[in-house]
Motif scaffolding. Structure first.
Motif, PDB file in Angstrom:
ATOM      1  N   ALA A   1      27.385  48.147  52.600  1.00 44.88           N
ATOM      2  CA  ALA A   1      28.495  47.243  52.288  1.00 44.88           C
ATOM      3  C   ALA A   1      28.330  46.654  50.895  1.00 44.88           C
ATOM      4  O   ALA A   1      29.306  46.520  50.137  1.00 44.88           O
ATOM      5  CB  ALA A   1      28.574  46.120  53.330  1.00 44.88           C
ATOM      6  N   LEU A   2      27.102  46.326  50.545  1.00 43.52           N
ATOM      7  CA  LEU A   2      26.819  45.756  49.230  1.00 43.52           C
ATOM      8  C   LEU A   2      27.172  46.748  48.113  1.00 43.52           C
ATOM      9  O   LEU A   2      27.836  46.398  47.140  1.00 43.52           O
ATOM     10  CB  LEU A   2      25.338  45.375  49.160  1.00 43.52           C
ATOM     11  CG  LEU A   2      24.844  44.566  47.985  1.00 43.52           C
ATOM     12  CD1 LEU A   2      25.571  43.244  47.905  1.00 43.52           C
ATOM     13  CD2 LEU A   2      23.349  44.324  48.126  1.00 43.52           C
ATOM     14  N   TRP A   3      26.753  47.998  48.267  1.00 40.44           N
ATOM     15  CA  TRP A   3      27.019  49.013  47.238  1.00 40.44           C
ATOM     16  C   TRP A   3      28.490  49.401  47.185  1.00 40.44           C
ATOM     17  O   TRP A   3      28.987  49.790  46.131  1.00 40.44           O
ATOM     18  CB  TRP A   3      26.175  50.263  47.484  1.00 40.44           C
ATOM     19  CG  TRP A   3      24.765  50.082  47.043  1.00 40.44           C
ATOM     20  CD1 TRP A   3      23.670  50.037  47.832  1.00 40.44           C
ATOM     21  CD2 TRP A   3      24.286  49.898  45.705  1.00 40.44           C
ATOM     22  NE1 TRP A   3      22.533  49.832  47.089  1.00 40.44           N
ATOM     23  CE2 TRP A   3      22.882  49.746  45.774  1.00 40.44           C
ATOM     24  CE3 TRP A   3      24.906  49.830  44.460  1.00 40.44           C
ATOM     25  CZ2 TRP A   3      22.101  49.532  44.648  1.00 40.44           C
ATOM     26  CZ3 TRP A   3      24.111  49.630  43.342  1.00 40.44           C
ATOM     27  CH2 TRP A   3      22.733  49.481  43.438  1.00 40.44           C
ATOM     28  N   ASN A   4      29.193  49.328  48.317  1.00 44.05           N
ATOM     29  CA  ASN A   4      30.587  49.766  48.359  1.00 44.05           C
ATOM     30  C   ASN A   4      31.595  48.653  48.092  1.00 44.05           C
ATOM     31  O   ASN A   4      32.797  48.912  48.026  1.00 44.05           O
ATOM     32  CB  ASN A   4      30.897  50.422  49.704  1.00 44.05           C
ATOM     33  CG  ASN A   4      30.176  51.740  49.858  1.00 44.05           C
ATOM     34  OD1 ASN A   4      29.951  52.448  48.889  1.00 44.05           O
ATOM     35  ND2 ASN A   4      29.796  52.057  51.080  1.00 44.05           N
ATOM     36  N   THR A   5      31.123  47.421  47.949  1.00 38.48           N
ATOM     37  CA  THR A   5      32.031  46.305  47.705  1.00 38.48           C
ATOM     38  C   THR A   5      32.509  46.342  46.255  1.00 38.48           C
ATOM     39  O   THR A   5      31.707  46.359  45.325  1.00 38.48           O
ATOM     40  CB  THR A   5      31.345  44.958  47.998  1.00 38.48           C
ATOM     41  OG1 THR A   5      30.990  44.914  49.378  1.00 38.48           O
ATOM     42  CG2 THR A   5      32.268  43.791  47.690  1.00 38.48           C
ATOM     43  N   LYS A   6      33.791  46.391  46.090  1.00 34.55           N
ATOM     44  CA  LYS A   6      34.388  46.400  44.757  1.00 34.55           C
ATOM     45  C   LYS A   6      35.462  45.315  44.718  1.00 34.55           C
ATOM     46  O   LYS A   6      36.138  45.058  45.707  1.00 34.55           O
ATOM     47  CB  LYS A   6      34.997  47.756  44.466  1.00 34.55           C
ATOM     48  CG  LYS A   6      33.968  48.873  44.479  1.00 34.55           C
ATOM     49  CD  LYS A   6      34.491  50.115  43.847  1.00 34.55           C
ATOM     50  CE  LYS A   6      33.558  51.285  43.857  1.00 34.55           C
ATOM     51  NZ  LYS A   6      32.207  51.145  44.198  1.00 34.55           N
ATOM     52  N   MET A   7      35.583  44.737  43.577  1.00 28.20           N
ATOM     53  CA  MET A   7      36.596  43.699  43.417  1.00 28.20           C
ATOM     54  C   MET A   7      37.959  44.354  43.267  1.00 28.20           C
ATOM     55  O   MET A   7      38.160  45.215  42.406  1.00 28.20           O
ATOM     56  CB  MET A   7      36.275  42.855  42.182  1.00 28.20           C
ATOM     57  CG  MET A   7      37.159  41.669  42.026  1.00 28.20           C
ATOM     58  SD  MET A   7      36.596  40.671  40.657  1.00 28.20           S
ATOM     59  CE  MET A   7      38.138  40.016  40.118  1.00 28.20           C
ATOM     60  N   ALA A   8      38.869  43.966  44.138  1.00 26.04           N
ATOM     61  CA  ALA A   8      40.225  44.519  44.092  1.00 26.04           C
ATOM     62  C   ALA A   8      40.982  43.933  42.899  1.00 26.04           C
ATOM     63  O   ALA A   8      40.794  42.765  42.543  1.00 26.04           O
ATOM     64  CB  ALA A   8      40.962  44.197  45.382  1.00 26.04           C
ATOM     65  N   GLU A   9      41.811  44.763  42.292  1.00 28.25           N
ATOM     66  CA  GLU A   9      42.581  44.309  41.133  1.00 28.25           C
ATOM     67  C   GLU A   9      43.491  43.149  41.539  1.00 28.25           C
ATOM     68  O   GLU A   9      44.165  43.189  42.566  1.00 28.25           O
ATOM     69  CB  GLU A   9      43.429  45.465  40.595  1.00 28.25           C
ATOM     70  CG  GLU A   9      44.006  45.165  39.234  1.00 28.25           C
ATOM     71  CD  GLU A   9      44.654  46.376  38.612  1.00 28.25           C
ATOM     72  OE1 GLU A   9      45.676  46.199  37.939  1.00 28.25           O
ATOM     73  OE2 GLU A   9      44.136  47.494  38.813  1.00 28.25           O
ATOM     74  N   GLY A  10      43.451  42.102  40.739  1.00 28.70           N
ATOM     75  CA  GLY A  10      44.281  40.929  40.992  1.00 28.70           C
ATOM     76  C   GLY A  10      43.659  39.930  41.943  1.00 28.70           C
ATOM     77  O   GLY A  10      44.212  38.855  42.182  1.00 28.70           O
ATOM     78  N   SER A  11      42.499  40.249  42.516  1.00 23.22           N
ATOM     79  CA  SER A  11      41.865  39.311  43.449  1.00 23.22           C
ATOM     80  C   SER A  11      41.011  38.298  42.682  1.00 23.22           C
ATOM     81  O   SER A  11      40.744  38.451  41.488  1.00 23.22           O
ATOM     82  CB  SER A  11      41.013  40.065  44.466  1.00 23.22           C
ATOM     83  OG  SER A  11      39.946  40.709  43.816  1.00 23.22           O
ATOM     84  N   SER A  12      40.561  37.300  43.376  1.00 19.66           N
ATOM     85  CA  SER A  12      39.806  36.206  42.784  1.00 19.66           C
ATOM     86  C   SER A  12      38.356  36.628  42.504  1.00 19.66           C
ATOM     87  O   SER A  12      37.674  37.178  43.372  1.00 19.66           O
ATOM     88  CB  SER A  12      39.808  35.016  43.752  1.00 19.66           C
ATOM     89  OG  SER A  12      38.827  34.077  43.405  1.00 19.66           O
ATOM     90  N   VAL A  13      37.896  36.345  41.296  1.00 20.57           N
ATOM     91  CA  VAL A  13      36.500  36.611  40.935  1.00 20.57           C
ATOM     92  C   VAL A  13      35.586  35.769  41.821  1.00 20.57           C
ATOM     93  O   VAL A  13      34.540  36.231  42.284  1.00 20.57           O
ATOM     94  CB  VAL A  13      36.259  36.296  39.438  1.00 20.57           C
ATOM     95  CG1 VAL A  13      34.780  36.377  39.093  1.00 20.57           C
ATOM     96  CG2 VAL A  13      37.075  37.228  38.561  1.00 20.57           C
ATOM     97  N   ARG A  14      36.012  34.554  42.072  1.00 17.88           N
ATOM     98  CA  ARG A  14      35.219  33.643  42.911  1.00 17.88           C
ATOM     99  C   ARG A  14      34.981  34.244  44.294  1.00 17.88           C
ATOM    100  O   ARG A  14      33.860  34.265  44.788  1.00 17.88           O
ATOM    101  CB  ARG A  14      35.935  32.302  43.037  1.00 17.88           C
ATOM    102  CG  ARG A  14      35.224  31.291  43.897  1.00 17.88           C
ATOM    103  CD  ARG A  14      36.063  29.991  44.002  1.00 17.88           C
ATOM    104  NE  ARG A  14      35.406  29.015  44.822  1.00 17.88           N
ATOM    105  CZ  ARG A  14      35.475  28.964  46.150  1.00 17.88           C
ATOM    106  NH1 ARG A  14      36.192  29.863  46.811  1.00 17.88           N
ATOM    107  NH2 ARG A  14      34.847  28.031  46.828  1.00 17.88           N
TER     108      ARG A  14
END
Length: 124
Positions: free
Chosen positions: A81-94
């Motif tokens: 899960a850690l390696w596959n987690t990516k920030m979705a475009e437009g989502s919150s950096v926080r």
């Protein structure tokens, strides 16, 4: 306070100097406290299986035998899960950083050692 629960009980000193006896008594008291904490945090079924074990070390070894494979599987799942987690475009950096920190914390709880530099790289 360092409790040394990951080591077996030292032999009771016979004809020992005061400092050796004092250290042994301190170890026994600390072990008893750890045994109480371990038993208090267990489900009833596990309490009954472990309540007559003499030392915290024995309890921990028994629990490792019983749940060691589950821990490995949980660690693998969390790492994936850690390696596959990516920030979705437009989502919150926080939100992304909090999710990554949560996964890194889970890995630490499961016994994984990941240095701080690698943690930062994973989050970025």
């Amino acid at each position: 306070m360092n409790l040394y629960v990951d080591i077996e009980c030292p032999e009771k000193p016979e004809n020992a100097i005061y400092d050796q006896v004092k250290a042994y008594v301190k170890w026994v008291k600390a072990d008893e406290m750890v045994r109480c904490y371990i038993l208090a945090s267990m489900a009833n079924v596990l309490q009954h299986q472990h309540q007559f074990m003499g030392f915290a070390y024995d309890m921990l070894e028994s629990l490792k035998e019983m749940f060691g494979e589950q821990n490995r599987a949980a660690k693998q799942t969390t790492m994936k899960a850690l390696w596959n987690t990516k920030m979705a475009e437009g989502s919150s950096v926080r939100d992304h950083v909090l999710k990554m920190m949560s996964l890194l914390n889970d890995m630490e709880v499961l016994g994984a050692v990941i240095d701080k530099e690698s943690q930062v790289e994973m989050v970025l």
